[in-house]
Scaffold this active site. Structure first.
Site, PDB file in Angstrom:
ATOM      1  N   GLN A  46     -19.004 -25.853  -1.759  1.00 26.04           N
ATOM      2  CA  GLN A  46     -20.078 -25.802  -2.752  1.00 26.04           C
ATOM      3  C   GLN A  46     -21.413 -25.843  -2.018  1.00 26.04           C
ATOM      4  O   GLN A  46     -21.550 -26.521  -1.010  1.00 26.04           O
ATOM      5  CB  GLN A  46     -19.943 -27.015  -3.674  1.00 26.04           C
ATOM      6  CG  GLN A  46     -20.881 -27.034  -4.845  1.00 26.04           C
ATOM      7  CD  GLN A  46     -20.494 -28.142  -5.820  1.00 26.04           C
ATOM      8  OE1 GLN A  46     -19.352 -28.249  -6.233  1.00 26.04           O
ATOM      9  NE2 GLN A  46     -21.457 -28.964  -6.181  1.00 26.04           N
ATOM     10  N   ARG A  59     -34.067 -39.675  -4.716  1.00 29.80           N
ATOM     11  CA  ARG A  59     -32.772 -39.248  -5.258  1.00 29.80           C
ATOM     12  C   ARG A  59     -31.707 -39.964  -4.436  1.00 29.80           C
ATOM     13  O   ARG A  59     -31.742 -39.937  -3.224  1.00 29.80           O
ATOM     14  CB  ARG A  59     -32.588 -37.742  -5.140  1.00 29.80           C
ATOM     15  CG  ARG A  59     -33.456 -36.925  -6.082  1.00 29.80           C
ATOM     16  CD  ARG A  59     -33.063 -35.447  -5.968  1.00 29.80           C
ATOM     17  NE  ARG A  59     -33.941 -34.591  -6.704  1.00 29.80           N
ATOM     18  CZ  ARG A  59     -33.639 -34.033  -7.871  1.00 29.80           C
ATOM     19  NH1 ARG A  59     -32.477 -34.279  -8.449  1.00 29.80           N
ATOM     20  NH2 ARG A  59     -34.497 -33.248  -8.470  1.00 29.80           N
ATOM     21  N   HIS A  62     -26.013 -41.367  -3.175  1.00 23.22           N
ATOM     22  CA  HIS A  62     -24.830 -40.819  -3.834  1.00 23.22           C
ATOM     23  C   HIS A  62     -23.685 -40.592  -2.851  1.00 23.22           C
ATOM     24  O   HIS A  62     -23.914 -40.283  -1.691  1.00 23.22           O
ATOM     25  CB  HIS A  62     -25.156 -39.461  -4.479  1.00 23.22           C
ATOM     26  CG  HIS A  62     -26.289 -39.515  -5.439  1.00 23.22           C
ATOM     27  ND1 HIS A  62     -27.219 -38.504  -5.510  1.00 23.22           N
ATOM     28  CD2 HIS A  62     -26.657 -40.419  -6.371  1.00 23.22           C
ATOM     29  CE1 HIS A  62     -28.106 -38.803  -6.449  1.00 23.22           C
ATOM     30  NE2 HIS A  62     -27.784 -39.965  -6.982  1.00 23.22           N
ATOM     31  N   LYS A  72     -21.485 -33.739   3.628  1.00 22.01           N
ATOM     32  CA  LYS A  72     -22.673 -32.999   3.194  1.00 22.01           C
ATOM     33  C   LYS A  72     -23.470 -32.598   4.421  1.00 22.01           C
ATOM     34  O   LYS A  72     -23.591 -33.369   5.369  1.00 22.01           O
ATOM     35  CB  LYS A  72     -23.593 -33.869   2.333  1.00 22.01           C
ATOM     36  CG  LYS A  72     -23.092 -34.220   0.983  1.00 22.01           C
ATOM     37  CD  LYS A  72     -24.140 -35.050   0.246  1.00 22.01           C
ATOM     38  CE  LYS A  72     -23.620 -35.499  -1.094  1.00 22.01           C
ATOM     39  NZ  LYS A  72     -24.605 -36.347  -1.787  1.00 22.01           N
ATOM     40  N   TYR A 132     -27.993 -28.120   0.161  1.00 20.26           N
ATOM     41  CA  TYR A 132     -26.858 -28.968   0.500  1.00 20.26           C
ATOM     42  C   TYR A 132     -25.617 -28.099   0.635  1.00 20.26           C
ATOM     43  O   TYR A 132     -25.311 -27.326  -0.266  1.00 20.26           O
ATOM     44  CB  TYR A 132     -26.533 -29.950  -0.623  1.00 20.26           C
ATOM     45  CG  TYR A 132     -27.631 -30.813  -1.149  1.00 20.26           C
ATOM     46  CD1 TYR A 132     -27.658 -32.167  -0.866  1.00 20.26           C
ATOM     47  CD2 TYR A 132     -28.615 -30.292  -1.988  1.00 20.26           C
ATOM     48  CE1 TYR A 132     -28.639 -32.984  -1.395  1.00 20.26           C
ATOM     49  CE2 TYR A 132     -29.597 -31.103  -2.522  1.00 20.26           C
ATOM     50  CZ  TYR A 132     -29.602 -32.449  -2.220  1.00 20.26           C
ATOM     51  OH  TYR A 132     -30.577 -33.252  -2.744  1.00 20.26           O
ATOM     52  N   ASP A 168     -29.752 -43.180 -11.278  1.00 18.28           N
ATOM     53  CA  ASP A 168     -29.863 -43.839  -9.971  1.00 18.28           C
ATOM     54  C   ASP A 168     -30.327 -45.286 -10.098  1.00 18.28           C
ATOM     55  O   ASP A 168     -29.957 -46.130  -9.284  1.00 18.28           O
ATOM     56  CB  ASP A 168     -30.782 -43.050  -9.044  1.00 18.28           C
ATOM     57  CG  ASP A 168     -30.148 -41.755  -8.556  1.00 18.28           C
ATOM     58  OD1 ASP A 168     -28.934 -41.552  -8.772  1.00 18.28           O
ATOM     59  OD2 ASP A 168     -30.873 -40.936  -7.952  1.00 18.28           O
TER      60      ASP A 168
END
Length: 183
Positions: A46, A59, A62, A72, A132, A168
């Site tokens: 992805q 952000r 995660h 990632k 990403y 978040d």
């Protein structure tokens, strides 16, 4: 492309040299053979793009739980961010340690973040855009997060925090019994 290790096993900074001439610039963003030390047998499943407008916005942090854990590779295409990889791997010698790297369009660096590490960033320049590359598809049921302001981590965000999503803000604080996540 040059792969530089960090103090956290599996976290790398990839340097990219852009070729520039009178027309502009060209840079390789991904090369399987040159990133083989980090990527190993994984494959990209992805690719995501984000734009964050406000300076000081955060952000993250995660991650995805096994069996949907993901590596990632994060690159800044526009602007400038302070990018963080946090080791949450159960049994890791660098458990709860983090590596931060300024990523910008100008420095052309990419942060490689392995499975079991959380990722987050703070925007340093307005309208920053990140690309990403993920080795697993997003799976909502496997999603996890750590609060950006967790006192156990005491992350020194470079700017005052101006914007954080409701999601978040609701990530749990780490508790004393947290042993890490299985990868």
């Amino acid at each position: 492309m040059k792969l530089l290790p960090t103090a956290i096993a599996g976290v790398f900074v990839a340097e990219t040299k852009a070729f520039q001439d009178s027309r502009g610039a060209f840079a390789r963003l991904f090369c399987e053979s040159e990133l083989a030390q980090a990527v190993e047998a994984r494959r990209i499943e992805q690719i995501n793009h984000s734009r964050t407008a406000a300076v000081g916005a955060i952000r993250g942090l995660h991650f995805q739980q096994a069996p949907h854990a993901e590596m990632k590779m994060v690159r800044c295409l526009r602007g400038r961010v302070w990018d963080v990889a946090l080791d949450l791997r159960k049994g890791s010698p660098t458990f709860l340690q983090w590596h931060a790297q300024e990523l910008s369009a100008a420095n052309a660096l990419m942060l490689v973040i392995p499975e079991g590490c959380a990722h987050g960033f703070q925007v340093i320049e307005p309208d920053s855009e990140l690309l990403y590359l993920h080795t697993a598809s997003y799976t909502p049921s496997a999603e996890g997060g750590v609060r950006f302001d967790d006192p156990v981590l005491n992350l020194p965000w470079p700017l005052p925090v101006t914007d954080v999503s409701e999601r978040d803000k609701k990530h749990p604080l780490l508790h004393q019994n947290f042993q890490g996540i299985a990868v």
